[in-house]
Every structure is written in C-alpha cells, then in structure tokens.
Scaffold this active site. Structure first.
Site, PDB file in Angstrom:
ATOM      1  N   ALA A 165       0.870  -1.180   0.000  1.00  0.00           N
ATOM      2  CA  ALA A 165       0.000   0.000   0.000  1.00  0.00           C
ATOM      3  C   ALA A 165       0.908   1.231   0.000  1.00  0.00           C
ATOM      4  O   ALA A 165       2.064   1.161   0.419  1.00  0.00           O
ATOM      5  CB  ALA A 165      -0.874  -0.019   1.244  1.00  0.00           C
TER       6      ALA A 165
ATOM      7  N   GLU B 253      -0.370  -9.399  -0.697  1.00  0.00           N
ATOM      8  CA  GLU B 253      -1.776  -9.719  -0.398  1.00  0.00           C
ATOM      9  C   GLU B 253      -2.629  -9.759  -1.667  1.00  0.00           C
ATOM     10  O   GLU B 253      -3.484 -10.629  -1.831  1.00  0.00           O
ATOM     11  CB  GLU B 253      -2.320  -8.700   0.619  1.00  0.00           C
ATOM     12  CG  GLU B 253      -1.659  -8.881   1.972  1.00  0.00           C
ATOM     13  CD  GLU B 253      -1.928  -7.741   2.945  1.00  0.00           C
ATOM     14  OE1 GLU B 253      -1.637  -6.573   2.604  1.00  0.00           O
ATOM     15  OE2 GLU B 253      -2.437  -8.006   4.039  1.00  0.00           O
TER      16      GLU B 253
ATOM     17  N   GLU C  22       5.015  -5.055   7.063  1.00  0.00           N
ATOM     18  CA  GLU C  22       4.315  -3.934   7.716  1.00  0.00           C
ATOM     19  C   GLU C  22       4.853  -3.658   9.117  1.00  0.00           C
ATOM     20  O   GLU C  22       4.878  -2.529   9.580  1.00  0.00           O
ATOM     21  CB  GLU C  22       2.802  -4.224   7.799  1.00  0.00           C
ATOM     22  CG  GLU C  22       2.074  -4.203   6.464  1.00  0.00           C
ATOM     23  CD  GLU C  22       2.043  -5.547   5.749  1.00  0.00           C
ATOM     24  OE1 GLU C  22       2.843  -6.446   6.096  1.00  0.00           O
ATOM     25  OE2 GLU C  22       1.205  -5.698   4.834  1.00  0.00           O
TER      26      GLU C  22
ATOM     27  N   GLY D  92       0.698  -5.085   0.879  1.00  0.00           N
ATOM     28  CA  GLY D  92      -0.493  -5.187   0.028  1.00  0.00           C
ATOM     29  C   GLY D  92      -0.205  -5.844  -1.318  1.00  0.00           C
ATOM     30  O   GLY D  92      -1.089  -6.453  -1.921  1.00  0.00           O
TER      31      GLY D  92
HETATM   32  N1  CAA Z   1       4.677   3.209  -0.639  1.00  0.00           N
HETATM   33  C1  CAA Z   1       5.101   4.387  -1.181  1.00  0.00           C
HETATM   34  N2  CAA Z   1       6.254   4.517  -1.844  1.00  0.00           N
HETATM   35  C2  CAA Z   1       7.038   3.439  -1.939  1.00  0.00           C
HETATM   36  C3  CAA Z   1       6.679   2.193  -1.396  1.00  0.00           C
HETATM   37  C4  CAA Z   1       5.430   2.112  -0.729  1.00  0.00           C
HETATM   38  N3  CAA Z   1       4.953   0.951  -0.200  1.00  0.00           N
HETATM   39  N4  CAA Z   1       7.662   1.303  -1.636  1.00  0.00           N
HETATM   40  C5  CAA Z   1       8.601   1.965  -2.343  1.00  0.00           C
HETATM   41  N5  CAA Z   1       8.233   3.248  -2.505  1.00  0.00           N
HETATM   42  C6  CAA Z   1       8.966   4.314  -3.199  1.00  0.00           C
HETATM   43  C7  CAA Z   1      10.138   4.811  -2.346  1.00  0.00           C
HETATM   44  O1  CAA Z   1       9.707   5.752  -1.376  1.00  0.00           O
HETATM   45  C8  CAA Z   1      11.027   5.406  -3.409  1.00  0.00           C
HETATM   46  O2  CAA Z   1      10.519   6.660  -3.778  1.00  0.00           O
HETATM   47  P1  CAA Z   1      11.517   7.961  -3.857  1.00  0.00           P
HETATM   48  O3  CAA Z   1      12.441   7.621  -5.005  1.00  0.00           O
HETATM   49  O4  CAA Z   1      10.583   9.090  -4.147  1.00  0.00           O
HETATM   50  O5  CAA Z   1      12.232   8.033  -2.554  1.00  0.00           O
HETATM   51  C9  CAA Z   1      10.822   4.466  -4.611  1.00  0.00           C
HETATM   52  O6  CAA Z   1       9.584   3.798  -4.371  1.00  0.00           O
HETATM   53  C10 CAA Z   1      11.911   3.419  -4.729  1.00  0.00           C
HETATM   54  O7  CAA Z   1      12.011   2.742  -3.484  1.00  0.00           O
HETATM   55  P2  CAA Z   1      13.401   2.556  -2.679  1.00  0.00           P
HETATM   56  O8  CAA Z   1      14.325   3.676  -2.972  1.00  0.00           O
HETATM   57  O9  CAA Z   1      13.066   2.308  -1.249  1.00  0.00           O
HETATM   58  O10 CAA Z   1      13.934   1.216  -3.403  1.00  0.00           O
HETATM   59  P3  CAA Z   1      14.912   0.105  -2.808  1.00  0.00           P
HETATM   60  O11 CAA Z   1      15.230  -0.783  -3.954  1.00  0.00           O
HETATM   61  O12 CAA Z   1      16.014   0.738  -2.025  1.00  0.00           O
HETATM   62  O13 CAA Z   1      14.013  -0.691  -1.730  1.00  0.00           O
HETATM   63  C11 CAA Z   1      12.013  -1.859  -0.970  1.00  0.00           C
HETATM   64  C12 CAA Z   1      12.926  -1.468  -2.169  1.00  0.00           C
HETATM   65  C13 CAA Z   1      12.764  -2.809  -0.035  1.00  0.00           C
HETATM   66  C14 CAA Z   1      10.787  -2.557  -1.549  1.00  0.00           C
HETATM   67  C15 CAA Z   1      11.621  -0.571  -0.187  1.00  0.00           C
HETATM   68  O14 CAA Z   1      11.137   0.385  -1.110  1.00  0.00           O
HETATM   69  C16 CAA Z   1      10.552  -0.809   0.842  1.00  0.00           C
HETATM   70  O15 CAA Z   1      10.833  -1.295   1.917  1.00  0.00           O
HETATM   71  N6  CAA Z   1       9.279  -0.406   0.550  1.00  0.00           N
HETATM   72  C17 CAA Z   1       8.187  -0.498   1.476  1.00  0.00           C
HETATM   73  C18 CAA Z   1       7.662  -1.915   1.609  1.00  0.00           C
HETATM   74  C19 CAA Z   1       6.548  -1.985   2.626  1.00  0.00           C
HETATM   75  O16 CAA Z   1       6.721  -1.671   3.789  1.00  0.00           O
HETATM   76  N7  CAA Z   1       5.334  -2.422   2.184  1.00  0.00           N
HETATM   77  C20 CAA Z   1       4.184  -2.540   3.035  1.00  0.00           C
HETATM   78  C21 CAA Z   1       3.348  -1.299   2.940  1.00  0.00           C
HETATM   79  S1  CAA Z   1       2.015  -1.267   4.115  1.00  0.00           S
HETATM   80  C22 CAA Z   1       0.832  -2.279   3.445  1.00  0.00           C
HETATM   81  O17 CAA Z   1       0.936  -2.801   2.365  1.00  0.00           O
HETATM   82  C23 CAA Z   1      -0.414  -2.446   4.307  1.00  0.00           C
HETATM   83  C24 CAA Z   1      -1.347  -3.529   3.821  1.00  0.00           C
HETATM   84  O18 CAA Z   1      -1.317  -4.652   4.331  1.00  0.00           O
HETATM   85  C25 CAA Z   1      -2.319  -3.252   2.824  1.00  0.00           C
END
Ligand code: CAA
Length: 258
Positions: free
Chosen positions: A65, A112, A132, A109
């Site tokens: 998400a 999921e 998460e 998500g």
């Molecule tokens: N939401 C918003 N933006 C996101 C994102 C997310 N879930 N995941 C990645 N991005 C964005 C980053 O902020 C970044 O944007 P900027 O260039 O503007 O900074 C861009 O995508 C590239 O990401 P990274 O620079 O972080 O890329 P990376 O290769 O270094 O890392 C990753 C990749 C490990 C996937 C890392 O991006 C990450 O940890 N993302 C979040 C994953 C996460 O926590 N997901 C769960 C979300 S909560 C959820 O989903 C609730 C539910 O159950 C419905």
C-alpha cells in the site's frame, strides 16, 4: 478507457493488467486500486475474456500500500472509510480466474493482492513479504490469514513478526507459488496459461474456482458436499455433453466459450 497507473490489454481471450507506477515500485495508491477494480469489472463483463493476468514490472509486482499516501491517516478516518476494502476486495471477488505473475518485490499489500489471485506464477527474482511490522503496523488486506493458510503458521508468523522476505525458491517449496519461470518469459507464460484456461468450458472454469475456494472457507465435510452438488450440476451444462462426447468420439471439444 485510459488509465493513469495501470496498463490494460486484451490478448486473445485473456485480459492483462500491468501495474504501472515505476517511480514508486508500483505502490498501491487509491488511484491504482480504483483503476484496478474498474479494469477487473470491465473484464468480468467482457464475454471474450475467460481469464485474467495481473502483473507488475521486473523490479516490483507491488511494494505494498502507498505509505506516503496513508502516512497521515487517523484511526477514525481509516475506520469510517473502511480503508483497504473498496477496490481491494474486487480482486478476491472476481469470478473469472486470475493469475498473479510476480517478478521482484511483492510486499505488504502487493503480496496480499497476489494471494487474492487464484494462483501465483513467479520469476526467479520474486520476493514475497509482509514487512508492515517494520513501519509499525501489520497486514491489512488479508495477509495474516491468506499467508498462514498458504505456507503454514510457522513461516507466516516469522515473516509477519520480522518482515523477512521469502525468495521464489522458498515460496515454491512452501506452496505460495505454483511455478517458477525465467523472468524474461514470465508474462508470456502467464498469458499462455491463462489462454489455456480461457479455452476451457467457461462455466467449468468458474465452477472450479468456486469449489476450490470453498476449501478455505468451510469444513472438509461441507466443502466436499458442496463440490459434489456442484459436480452434479455440471450435468446440466451443454459443455459437459460436448466435452464427454468429444472424448468418446476422439476429437477436440468445442466449448461455448470458443
Ligand atoms: N509506498 C510508497 N512509496 C514506496 C513504497 C510504498 N509501499 N515502496 C517503495 N516506494 C517508493 C520509495 O519511497 C522510493 O521513492 P523515492 O524515489 O521518491 O524516494 C521508490 O519507491 C523506490 O524505493 P526505494 O528507494 O526504497 O527502493 P529500494 O530498492 O532501495 O528498496 C524496498 C525497495 C525494499 C521494496 C523498499 O522500497 C521498501 O521497503 N518499501 C516499502 C515496503 C513496505 O513496507 N510495504 C508494506 C506497505 S504497508 C501495506 O501494504 C499495508 C497492507 O497490508 C495493505
């Protein structure tokens, strides 16, 4: 219809939806989820389409998400709008078979949504996780339930508690993924698999989806009883007549969906 965050194509009898927010690793924003739900609704209503493939990019199926969008949400807002319901549920509710073709990150998500599909084909680069916990929350689109049913309590609990990711090999061994395909062939293979499904009897494929899903929703005895009643109902379809006659006459069947 044109979309901002997804690409939509029809390949013969298959609908292909590609998440397209490369700048955010396909994070599932409200716009993306709304567009996904709309595309699915259209594909469900399109008679020519018998199965659907959902995919992302080589780097990410979807990284969850959209954290930037939900960061400032309050509990009352989230409760009143019933956050992570509208649009999301459309994937699980779709009555036509859906395949998730996953390369790269399928997190939160994203994992999921993949698990809401009927099965997952993964490339060797796929990474699944429910991270998460690392941002102070927990799964909200069914991850705690579907992951646990698919891979068992021990792995699911470890992944949800630590945010550890599972690679494609482990995901296949654990039953999360049905097959691993080289990354360059993933979408083509998924579309070919979906085309094969779409060439079968339409009521039969929709019924298979319905009866297999029962296995997750009820007791074994009730599930078997439901399956048997539905099997008996198959004798009311023209495709049963045609399929069995074709077998006996040693020819290829011609189903209503052809
Ligand atoms: N939401 C918003 N933006 C996101 C994102 C997310 N879930 N995941 C990645 N991005 C964005 C980053 O902020 C970044 O944007 P900027 O260039 O503007 O900074 C861009 O995508 C590239 O990401 P990274 O620079 O972080 O890329 P990376 O290769 O270094 O890392 C990753 C990749 C490990 C996937 C890392 O991006 C990450 O940890 N993302 C979040 C994953 C996460 O926590 N997901 C769960 C979300 S909560 C959820 O989903 C609730 C539910 O159950 C419905």
């Amino acid at each position: 219809m044109s979309y901002e965050t997804i690409l939509v194509e029809t390949r013969k009898n298959v609908g292909l939806i590609t998440f397209n927010r490369p700048e955010a690793l396909n994070a599932l924003s409200t716009t993306l989820i709304t567009e996904l739900a709309e595309a699915l609704r259209v594909m469900e209503k399109t008679d020519e389409i018998g199965a659907i493939v959902l995919t992302g990019s080589e780097k990410a199926f979807a990284a969850g998400a959209d954290i930037k969008e939900m960061q400032s949400k309050s509990w009352p807002d989230s409760f009143v709008e019933d956050f992570i319901t509208d649009g999301w549920e459309q994937v699980a509710a779709c009555r036509k078979p859906i395949i998730a073709a996953v390369s790269g990150f399928a997190l939160g998500g994203g994992c999921e949504i993949a698990m809401m599909c009927d099965f997952i084909l993964a490339s060797e680069t796929a990474q699944f996780g429910q991270p998460e916990i690392k941002i102070g929350v927990w799964p909200g689109a069914g991850g705690s339930q579907r992951l646990t049913r698919l891979v068992g309590k021990s792995k699911s609990m470890e992944m949800c508690l630590t945010g550890r990711m599972m690679d494609a090999d482990e995901a296949e061994r654990s039953g999360l993924v049905s097959r691993i395909i080289p990354v360059a062939d993933l979408v083509e293979d998924a579309v070919a698999t979906a085309q094969k499904i779409a060439s079968m009897s339409r009521p039969a494929t929709m019924m298979v989806k319905d009866v297999v899903d029962r296995a997750y929703e009820t007791t074994l005895a009730e599930g078997v009883r439901y399956e048997r009643r539905m099997f008996q109902a198959s004798f009311g379809t023209p495709d049963q007549r045609e399929g069995m006659a074709a077998f006996v006459e040693k020819r290829k069947p011609k189903f209503g969906s052809d």
